[in-house]
Design an enzyme around this catalytic site. Structure first.
Site, mmCIF file in Angstrom:
data_model
loop_
_atom_site.group_PDB
_atom_site.id
_atom_site.type_symbol
_atom_site.label_atom_id
_atom_site.label_comp_id
_atom_site.label_asym_id
_atom_site.label_seq_id
_atom_site.Cartn_x
_atom_site.Cartn_y
_atom_site.Cartn_z
ATOM 1 N N ARG A 196 36.292 56.284 45.354
ATOM 2 C CA ARG A 196 34.878 56.051 45.153
ATOM 3 C C ARG A 196 33.934 56.386 45.974
ATOM 4 O O ARG A 196 32.724 56.815 45.776
ATOM 5 C CB ARG A 196 34.727 54.474 44.589
ATOM 6 C CG ARG A 196 33.483 54.145 43.883
ATOM 7 C CD ARG A 196 33.212 52.609 43.866
ATOM 8 N NE ARG A 196 34.461 51.866 43.551
ATOM 9 C CZ ARG A 196 35.014 51.559 42.562
ATOM 10 N NH1 ARG A 196 34.388 51.924 41.325
ATOM 11 N NH2 ARG A 196 36.080 50.946 42.347
ATOM 12 N N TYR A 197 34.333 56.355 47.402
ATOM 13 C CA TYR A 197 33.294 56.578 48.518
ATOM 14 C C TYR A 197 34.324 57.625 49.204
ATOM 15 O O TYR A 197 35.596 57.664 49.295
ATOM 16 C CB TYR A 197 33.445 55.496 49.514
ATOM 17 C CG TYR A 197 32.928 54.097 48.767
ATOM 18 C CD1 TYR A 197 31.554 53.903 48.352
ATOM 19 C CD2 TYR A 197 33.767 53.363 48.392
ATOM 20 C CE1 TYR A 197 30.765 52.867 47.764
ATOM 21 C CE2 TYR A 197 33.231 51.903 47.654
ATOM 22 C CZ TYR A 197 31.756 51.841 47.503
ATOM 23 O OH TYR A 197 31.445 50.736 46.811
ATOM 24 N N ARG A 223 37.258 56.723 52.015
ATOM 25 C CA ARG A 223 38.399 55.455 51.688
ATOM 26 C C ARG A 223 38.677 55.591 50.187
ATOM 27 O O ARG A 223 38.007 56.047 49.485
ATOM 28 C CB ARG A 223 37.676 54.069 51.929
ATOM 29 C CG ARG A 223 36.742 53.461 51.121
ATOM 30 C CD ARG A 223 36.015 52.611 51.850
ATOM 31 N NE ARG A 223 34.665 53.510 52.262
ATOM 32 C CZ ARG A 223 33.650 52.819 52.137
ATOM 33 N NH1 ARG A 223 33.189 51.562 51.739
ATOM 34 N NH2 ARG A 223 32.443 53.538 52.312
ATOM 35 N N CYS A 231 50.519 40.144 39.541
ATOM 36 C CA CYS A 231 50.133 39.460 40.613
ATOM 37 C C CYS A 231 50.701 38.120 40.294
ATOM 38 O O CYS A 231 51.542 37.706 39.458
ATOM 39 C CB CYS A 231 48.565 38.890 40.224
ATOM 40 S SG CYS A 231 47.486 40.374 40.238
ATOM 41 N N CYS A 236 44.087 34.900 37.666
ATOM 42 C CA CYS A 236 42.762 34.411 37.879
ATOM 43 C C CYS A 236 42.081 34.709 36.580
ATOM 44 O O CYS A 236 42.197 35.754 36.177
ATOM 45 C CB CYS A 236 41.989 34.793 39.062
ATOM 46 S SG CYS A 236 42.992 34.921 40.625
ATOM 47 N N CYS A 281 39.438 37.228 36.854
ATOM 48 C CA CYS A 281 39.604 38.781 37.111
ATOM 49 C C CYS A 281 38.927 39.650 36.655
ATOM 50 O O CYS A 281 38.825 39.938 35.479
ATOM 51 C CB CYS A 281 41.359 38.799 36.891
ATOM 52 S SG CYS A 281 41.706 40.286 37.852
ATOM 53 N N ARG A 285 39.769 42.802 37.028
ATOM 54 C CA ARG A 285 40.746 43.885 36.484
ATOM 55 C C ARG A 285 41.698 43.079 35.370
ATOM 56 O O ARG A 285 42.740 43.614 35.120
ATOM 57 C CB ARG A 285 41.847 44.300 37.551
ATOM 58 C CG ARG A 285 41.030 45.054 38.750
ATOM 59 C CD ARG A 285 41.926 46.154 39.503
ATOM 60 N NE ARG A 285 40.917 46.896 40.286
ATOM 61 C CZ ARG A 285 41.118 46.617 41.601
ATOM 62 N NH1 ARG A 285 41.881 45.812 42.148
ATOM 63 N NH2 ARG A 285 40.032 47.496 42.529
ATOM 64 N N ASP A 296 32.097 40.136 38.478
ATOM 65 C CA ASP A 296 31.768 41.375 37.735
ATOM 66 C C ASP A 296 31.882 40.773 36.216
ATOM 67 O O ASP A 296 32.360 39.890 35.786
ATOM 68 C CB ASP A 296 33.090 42.073 38.154
ATOM 69 C CG ASP A 296 33.038 42.675 39.600
ATOM 70 O OD1 ASP A 296 32.144 42.751 40.339
ATOM 71 O OD2 ASP A 296 34.043 42.483 40.200
ATOM 72 N N ASP A 307 29.403 44.439 43.048
ATOM 73 C CA ASP A 307 29.934 45.639 42.714
ATOM 74 C C ASP A 307 29.012 46.002 41.435
ATOM 75 O O ASP A 307 29.229 45.492 40.487
ATOM 76 C CB ASP A 307 31.185 45.575 42.351
ATOM 77 C CG ASP A 307 32.295 46.392 43.518
ATOM 78 O OD1 ASP A 307 31.850 47.395 43.632
ATOM 79 O OD2 ASP A 307 33.122 45.507 43.728
ATOM 80 N N LYS A 365 29.258 49.208 45.714
ATOM 81 C CA LYS A 365 29.165 47.580 46.047
ATOM 82 C C LYS A 365 27.917 47.736 47.141
ATOM 83 O O LYS A 365 27.901 48.569 48.245
ATOM 84 C CB LYS A 365 30.431 47.330 47.086
ATOM 85 C CG LYS A 365 30.682 45.722 47.170
ATOM 86 C CD LYS A 365 31.912 45.439 48.168
ATOM 87 C CE LYS A 365 33.087 45.248 47.387
ATOM 88 N NZ LYS A 365 34.096 46.449 47.500
HETATM 89 S S1 SF4 Z 1 41.537 38.497 41.052
HETATM 90 FE FE1 SF4 Z 1 42.903 39.484 39.483
HETATM 91 S S2 SF4 Z 1 43.927 41.042 40.855
HETATM 92 FE FE2 SF4 Z 1 43.419 39.435 42.159
HETATM 93 S S3 SF4 Z 1 45.107 38.001 42.455
HETATM 94 FE FE3 SF4 Z 1 43.590 37.236 40.732
HETATM 95 S S4 SF4 Z 1 44.536 38.124 38.848
HETATM 96 FE FE4 SF4 Z 1 45.639 39.265 40.545
#
Ligand code: SF4
Length: 348
Positions: free
Chosen positions: A89-90, A93, A102, A106, A109, A111, A270, A307, A314
């Site tokens: 994206r940048y 980096r 994972c 979460c 999340c 993603r 997000d 973001d 960001k």
């Molecule tokens: S925020 Fe998303 S990528 Fe990060 S640990 Fe939790 S589930 Fe996994």
């Protein structure tokens, strides 16, 4: 339970979900992955319906309600993905995503459409191509290894990855983003710490959202990393009902600093699908950051960042204390809200 909970039947048998709710929770779990490590399950106060640890990991029916502004790719990872496993994206980096699994899933999340136990890891050939991409671009100064959670890689694979990155001459910084030291700290054993050994600057960024996550075992895991000379940073997400009050954020950031973890980012959540119930307003987030400014030292204050949806990058969105007042002078607000004039620079 001494293993990660992944099934709704286990949530019921561990009394984390009532049998009457099993069916609705199953519907959510079939859409978005579930995993709660024994360490996180043990922290849940079952008598508290608003428990901040439970909220982060137990499926909620509101996850199936999506709002028009939400997107399956809220920060535009896919629009900046020149090759599998790389997000560029940048200019200076890249993100390197070697796997999509994972230790916990979460519920907020960003993603969430990509991570899960079925999410593929890069094959050997794909990882080699991703490393070639970095090798071929001398402007890439830093690589952020994320996922998924890269600390779920076996230490042998982690070591090989660190060695491959360290051998790229123009790469100065290797950064790992992980929730493992917080949610399953026993994984941060001697072999994992040894795998991170390199002469390059290697940083580990831990993800924690509530002071109760900073258990003795998490502190010990952080200590093993910092004793190996690895600088530690913290990233947290501002979450309604978990940490959207100044006292909780203060406890979290003080707790991180006391374990040698510098709070780096506080992310505004997000626009991921089914996460509206997590998002406070930006104004509320700014007010919280303003409150923290008067309560804790600068060491305990992360940058409050957003973001931008669509992959536009960001940006800091925290409160601003300086405003131009004409003629090169400035009006500066102190932590108590009093305004002071700051003079223009001398002429000539
Ligand atoms: S925020 Fe998303 S990528 Fe990060 S640990 Fe939790 S589930 Fe996994």
């Amino acid at each position: 339970m001494d293993r990660t909970i992944r099934q709704v039947s286990e949530l019921v048998s561990e009394r984390l979900v009532s049998p009457a709710r099993a069916e609705e929770i199953e519907e959510i779990a079939s859409r978005y992955a579930v995993a709660i490590t024994p360490e996180m399950a043990a922290l849940i106060a079952q008598s508290d319906p608003a428990d901040p640890i439970a909220r982060q990991f137990l499926p909620d029916p509101r996850e199936l309600e999506t709002s028009p502004e939400e997107s399956s790719d809220p920060i535009g990872d896919h629009t900046h993905e020149p090759i599998k496993g790389i997000v560029h994206r940048y200019p200076d980096r890249v993100l390197l995503k070697p796997l999509h699994a994972c230790a916990v899933y979460c519920r907020f999340c960003f993603r969430r459409e990509d991570v899960g136990p079925g999410g593929e890891a890069l094959t050997g050939a794909e990882l080699a191509a991703a490393l070639d991409y970095i090798r071929a671009r001398p402007q890439i100064w830093e690589v952020i290894v994320t996922g998924g959670d890269p600390f779920l890689l076996a230490p042998r694979r982690l070591k090989a990855l660190v060695a491959a990155l360290a051998a790229i001459p123009h790469l100065a910084v290797i950064r790992f983003h992980t929730r493992v030291p917080i949610v399953t700290p026993r994984r941060v054993g001697a072999a994992l710490v040894r795998a991170l050994a390199t002469e390059k600057a290697l940083y580990v960024v831990l993800h924690a959202n509530h002071p109760r996550e900073l258990t003795d075992t998490a502190r010990a895991a952080a200590r093993r990393l910092s004793r190996a000379g690895i600088p530690l940073l913290g990233q947290s997400v501002l979450l309604k009902g978990v940490n959207d009050d100044a006292a909780t954020l203060e406890g979290l950031f003080r707790g991180l600093v006391a374990m040698r973890v510098k709070p780096y980012y506080l992310h505004h959540p997000d626009l991921a699908p089914g996460t509206a119930h997590w998002r406070p307003g930006l104004g509320a987030g700014r007010a919280l950051m303003r409150e923290l400014r008067g309560r804790v030292s600068g060491l305990c204050q992360p940058a409050y960042v957003l973001d931008l949806p669509g992959g536009h990058g960001k940006v800091p969105v925290g409160p601003c204390y300086a405003r131009e007042a004409g003629g090169g002078s400035w009006r500066i607000e102190d932590p108590e809200g009093r305004v002071h004039r700051y003079p223009p620079p001398p002429r000539g």
